[in-house]
Write a protein that holds these residues in place. Sequence first.
Motif, PDB file in Angstrom:
ATOM      1  N   CYS A  61      11.468  -1.695   8.003  1.00  0.00           N
ATOM      2  CA  CYS A  61      12.491  -2.745   8.074  1.00  0.00           C
ATOM      3  C   CYS A  61      12.259  -3.849   7.060  1.00  0.00           C
ATOM      4  CB  CYS A  61      12.522  -3.348   9.479  1.00  0.00           C
ATOM      5  SG  CYS A  61      10.951  -4.103   9.964  1.00  0.00           S
ATOM      6  N   ALA A  62      11.305  -3.683   6.119  1.00  0.00           N
ATOM      7  CA  ALA A  62      10.952  -4.757   5.195  1.00  0.00           C
ATOM      8  C   ALA A  62      11.035  -4.281   3.757  1.00  0.00           C
ATOM      9  CB  ALA A  62       9.540  -5.272   5.496  1.00  0.00           C
ATOM     10  N   ASP A  63      11.235  -5.250   2.848  1.00  0.00           N
ATOM     11  CA  ASP A  63      11.123  -4.995   1.417  1.00  0.00           C
ATOM     12  C   ASP A  63       9.704  -5.357   0.994  1.00  0.00           C
ATOM     13  OD1 ASP A  63      13.748  -4.147   1.063  1.00  0.00           O
ATOM     14  OD2 ASP A  63      14.472  -6.203   0.890  1.00  0.00           O
ATOM     15  N   VAL A  64       8.989  -4.378   0.467  1.00  0.00           N
ATOM     16  CA  VAL A  64       7.575  -4.536   0.147  1.00  0.00           C
ATOM     17  C   VAL A  64       7.399  -4.582  -1.366  1.00  0.00           C
ATOM     18  CG1 VAL A  64       5.270  -3.521   0.361  1.00  0.00           C
ATOM     19  CG2 VAL A  64       6.898  -3.360   2.263  1.00  0.00           C
ATOM     20  N   ALA A  65       6.555  -5.505  -1.817  1.00  0.00           N
ATOM     21  CA  ALA A  65       6.173  -5.579  -3.227  1.00  0.00           C
ATOM     22  C   ALA A  65       4.686  -5.255  -3.335  1.00  0.00           C
ATOM     23  CB  ALA A  65       6.455  -6.964  -3.790  1.00  0.00           C
ATOM     24  N   VAL A  66       4.351  -4.444  -4.346  1.00  0.00           N
ATOM     25  CA  VAL A  66       2.963  -4.035  -4.556  1.00  0.00           C
ATOM     26  C   VAL A  66       2.569  -4.379  -5.985  1.00  0.00           C
ATOM     27  CG1 VAL A  66       1.312  -2.124  -4.500  1.00  0.00           C
ATOM     28  CG2 VAL A  66       3.274  -2.137  -2.933  1.00  0.00           C
ATOM     29  N   GLU A  67       1.390  -4.967  -6.134  1.00  0.00           N
ATOM     30  CA  GLU A  67       0.844  -5.251  -7.457  1.00  0.00           C
ATOM     31  C   GLU A  67      -0.550  -4.649  -7.567  1.00  0.00           C
ATOM     32  OE1 GLU A  67       1.562  -9.020  -9.695  1.00  0.00           O
ATOM     33  OE2 GLU A  67      -0.600  -9.309  -9.368  1.00  0.00           O
ATOM     34  N   ILE A  68      -0.747  -3.822  -8.606  1.00  0.00           N
ATOM     35  CA  ILE A  68      -2.030  -3.156  -8.843  1.00  0.00           C
ATOM     36  C   ILE A  68      -2.551  -3.624 -10.186  1.00  0.00           C
ATOM     37  CG2 ILE A  68      -3.231  -0.940  -8.926  1.00  0.00           C
ATOM     38  CD1 ILE A  68      -0.709   0.292  -7.618  1.00  0.00           C
ATOM     39  N   ALA A  69      -3.810  -4.058 -10.224  1.00  0.00           N
ATOM     40  CA  ALA A  69      -4.378  -4.596 -11.454  1.00  0.00           C
ATOM     41  C   ALA A  69      -5.692  -3.899 -11.792  1.00  0.00           C
ATOM     42  CB  ALA A  69      -4.604  -6.104 -11.321  1.00  0.00           C
ATOM     43  N   PHE A  70      -5.875  -3.602 -13.079  1.00  0.00           N
ATOM     44  CA  PHE A  70      -7.117  -3.054 -13.616  1.00  0.00           C
ATOM     45  C   PHE A  70      -7.585  -3.955 -14.746  1.00  0.00           C
ATOM     46  CE2 PHE A  70      -4.712   0.396 -11.823  1.00  0.00           C
ATOM     47  CZ  PHE A  70      -5.645   1.207 -11.194  1.00  0.00           C
ATOM     48  N   ASP A  71      -8.897  -4.157 -14.871  1.00  0.00           N
ATOM     49  CA  ASP A  71      -9.444  -4.885 -16.005  1.00  0.00           C
ATOM     50  C   ASP A  71     -10.413  -3.983 -16.757  1.00  0.00           C
ATOM     51  OD1 ASP A  71     -11.746  -4.843 -14.480  1.00  0.00           O
ATOM     52  OD2 ASP A  71     -11.610  -6.944 -13.877  1.00  0.00           O
ATOM     53  N   CYS A  72     -11.224  -4.584 -17.633  1.00  0.00           N
ATOM     54  CA  CYS A  72     -12.122  -3.770 -18.449  1.00  0.00           C
ATOM     55  C   CYS A  72     -13.189  -3.061 -17.626  1.00  0.00           C
ATOM     56  CB  CYS A  72     -12.791  -4.648 -19.508  1.00  0.00           C
ATOM     57  SG  CYS A  72     -11.632  -5.256 -20.753  1.00  0.00           S
ATOM     58  N   ASP A  73     -13.471  -3.580 -16.442  1.00  0.00           N
ATOM     59  CA  ASP A  73     -14.474  -2.957 -15.577  1.00  0.00           C
ATOM     60  C   ASP A  73     -13.877  -1.893 -14.667  1.00  0.00           C
ATOM     61  OD1 ASP A  73     -16.497  -4.554 -16.618  1.00  0.00           O
ATOM     62  OD2 ASP A  73     -16.015  -6.189 -15.247  1.00  0.00           O
ATOM     63  N   GLY A  74     -12.550  -1.714 -14.706  1.00  0.00           N
ATOM     64  CA  GLY A  74     -11.907  -0.734 -13.840  1.00  0.00           C
ATOM     65  C   GLY A  74     -10.942  -1.391 -12.875  1.00  0.00           C
ATOM     66  N   PHE A  75     -10.897  -0.906 -11.645  1.00  0.00           N
ATOM     67  CA  PHE A  75      -9.977  -1.429 -10.634  1.00  0.00           C
ATOM     68  C   PHE A  75     -10.326  -2.871 -10.298  1.00  0.00           C
ATOM     69  CE2 PHE A  75      -9.207  -2.325  -6.129  1.00  0.00           C
ATOM     70  CZ  PHE A  75      -7.842  -2.134  -6.045  1.00  0.00           C
ATOM     71  N   ASP A  76      -9.294  -3.728 -10.254  1.00  0.00           N
ATOM     72  CA  ASP A  76      -9.502  -5.137  -9.919  1.00  0.00           C
ATOM     73  C   ASP A  76      -9.012  -5.424  -8.507  1.00  0.00           C
ATOM     74  OD1 ASP A  76     -10.071  -7.791  -9.999  1.00  0.00           O
ATOM     75  OD2 ASP A  76      -8.494  -8.335 -11.412  1.00  0.00           O
ATOM     76  N   TYR A  77      -7.717  -5.215  -8.241  1.00  0.00           N
ATOM     77  CA  TYR A  77      -7.197  -5.466  -6.899  1.00  0.00           C
ATOM     78  C   TYR A  77      -5.867  -4.750  -6.711  1.00  0.00           C
ATOM     79  CZ  TYR A  77      -3.959  -8.759  -9.064  1.00  0.00           C
ATOM     80  OH  TYR A  77      -2.984  -9.312  -9.853  1.00  0.00           O
ATOM     81  N   ILE A  78      -5.472  -4.623  -5.436  1.00  0.00           N
ATOM     82  CA  ILE A  78      -4.125  -4.193  -5.076  1.00  0.00           C
ATOM     83  C   ILE A  78      -3.627  -5.141  -3.989  1.00  0.00           C
ATOM     84  CG2 ILE A  78      -5.005  -2.478  -3.431  1.00  0.00           C
ATOM     85  CD1 ILE A  78      -2.465  -0.823  -4.043  1.00  0.00           C
ATOM     86  N   GLU A  79      -2.385  -5.610  -4.158  1.00  0.00           N
ATOM     87  CA  GLU A  79      -1.827  -6.621  -3.260  1.00  0.00           C
ATOM     88  C   GLU A  79      -0.485  -6.154  -2.725  1.00  0.00           C
ATOM     89  OE1 GLU A  79      -1.516 -11.335  -3.783  1.00  0.00           O
ATOM     90  OE2 GLU A  79      -0.040 -10.250  -4.981  1.00  0.00           O
ATOM     91  N   PHE A  80      -0.320  -6.222  -1.400  1.00  0.00           N
ATOM     92  CA  PHE A  80       0.937  -5.895  -0.728  1.00  0.00           C
ATOM     93  C   PHE A  80       1.533  -7.186  -0.175  1.00  0.00           C
ATOM     94  CE2 PHE A  80      -1.743  -2.173  -0.504  1.00  0.00           C
ATOM     95  CZ  PHE A  80      -0.894  -1.115  -0.796  1.00  0.00           C
ATOM     96  N   THR A  81       2.825  -7.424  -0.428  1.00  0.00           N
ATOM     97  CA  THR A  81       3.476  -8.615   0.106  1.00  0.00           C
ATOM     98  C   THR A  81       4.827  -8.236   0.701  1.00  0.00           C
ATOM     99  OG1 THR A  81       4.504  -9.124  -2.032  1.00  0.00           O
ATOM    100  CG2 THR A  81       2.371 -10.172  -1.547  1.00  0.00           C
ATOM    101  N   ALA A  82       5.195  -8.936   1.754  1.00  0.00           N
ATOM    102  CA  ALA A  82       6.515  -8.818   2.391  1.00  0.00           C
ATOM    103  C   ALA A  82       6.948 -10.220   2.786  1.00  0.00           C
ATOM    104  CB  ALA A  82       6.466  -7.903   3.605  1.00  0.00           C
ATOM    105  N   GLY A  83       8.193 -10.562   2.501  1.00  0.00           N
ATOM    106  CA  GLY A  83       8.637 -11.931   2.738  1.00  0.00           C
ATOM    107  C   GLY A  83       9.825 -12.043   3.649  1.00  0.00           C
ATOM    108  N   ALA A  84      10.055 -13.306   4.076  1.00  0.00           N
ATOM    109  CA  ALA A  84      11.214 -13.679   4.896  1.00  0.00           C
ATOM    110  C   ALA A  84      11.306 -12.855   6.172  1.00  0.00           C
ATOM    111  CB  ALA A  84      12.501 -13.565   4.094  1.00  0.00           C
ATOM    112  N   ILE A  85      10.179 -12.721   6.875  1.00  0.00           N
ATOM    113  CA  ILE A  85      10.170 -12.015   8.155  1.00  0.00           C
ATOM    114  C   ILE A  85      10.693 -12.963   9.235  1.00  0.00           C
ATOM    115  CG2 ILE A  85       8.700 -10.893   9.861  1.00  0.00           C
ATOM    116  CD1 ILE A  85       6.799 -10.195   7.577  1.00  0.00           C
ATOM    117  N   ALA A  86      11.785 -12.574   9.875  1.00  0.00           N
ATOM    118  CA  ALA A  86      12.428 -13.444  10.857  1.00  0.00           C
ATOM    119  C   ALA A  86      11.704 -13.394  12.195  1.00  0.00           C
ATOM    120  CB  ALA A  86      13.890 -13.037  11.038  1.00  0.00           C
TER     121      ALA A  86
END
Length: 365
Positions: free
Chosen positions: A178-203
């Motif tokens: 029931c939600a719109d999900v945004a995902v951000e995946i980041a890699f730097d020179c050392d490899g995997f940095d982070y992955i972030e899941f966000t969902a907004g405006a939850i009533a």
Amino acid sequence: MKRALVFSLICVLGVAFTGFAASLSGSWDTDVTIDPQQTNFSVAIGLTSVLTVAYTIGDWTFTSVTDLDDGGWTDQDFTVAGVLGAFTLTSALDFTPAPAPAFGSWNTTVSVSIAGVSFGADFTLEDNSVALILSGSGVAGDVTVAVEVTFGEVEVEVGVCDLNWTGITINLGFPFCCADVAVEIAFDCDGFDYIEFTAGAIAIPNLPWLTLDIEVLFTLNDKQFTFSPNFSFGDIVCFDLEIDVATTGGVQAPLVIGDISIVGISLECDIGAVTFTAVTDFSADAGDYFEWYGIETNDDACCGPFGFDLTFYFLDGGLALFEIALIDANMTLQVATQFTFNMGLEVNVDSGAFTQWTVGFLVTW
């Protein structure tokens, strides 16, 4: 020899441009400030002036922006923007003329859209260092994809031009349950940095003035969950209220919603061709003046080329009926289509000082 070569190039460009529609426009915005409290004339007079000249030919615009003040020539920028086939290009050069002429930065961007997919490139040269960012994005049904690849960085050891790979960031957006999900995946020179899941405006049922944003951040070593509340109390008839809600927790902890405080009230209304404004603000962001009242023109047709505003400020902590601490008045007079005169007065009643008088003009062509 060099001068002859440059002159020849200008002539060639001039002949080439004669077959295209061209226009020259710009503005000259200047303010002269007089401080009557200063005894030294050179200190009492202040000047700020910005000269903008834009030359447009076909789909291209070349712009020069020159900044001057009472100390001299302070900044010079050149920009160019245009379209070349399916490509859109922009380029900007920044120079510091004084005290010693110096190169500031050069930034160039290129973008193109092919079959619904957008590609872009961003190049920056600054302090003998370079950076290149390549990006791409597109939409396929309910799925959005964005990729950004970065080479080099502009803040490195002086004298070293680098173009090493520093990282990549991938963004996805899609509906999930029931939600719109945004995902951000980041890699730097050392490899995997982070992955972030966000969902907004939850009533929240029965609380239409409160919604929540949630964020889940994973790294190789830990995870962080964050609640972020959003408050919207809607439009209030006639008066507007400034409302603060105290919250605690929400980051790896329960979100606690506490006291609801009304910290300010304001009123704005149009009375004929004049707008009346009244504001009372008891919040920590109010500064020195907790209350002010003002009037200003709101319709060009009412007064022709003349406009004005007048505002009275009351000092924080002042209790007397007529305890006005500051008066700020401004007026503009359009003498001609291309010339506007302006003047401003500022009187600090609290200190008994006539603090500032500003006279300026704006020329456009």
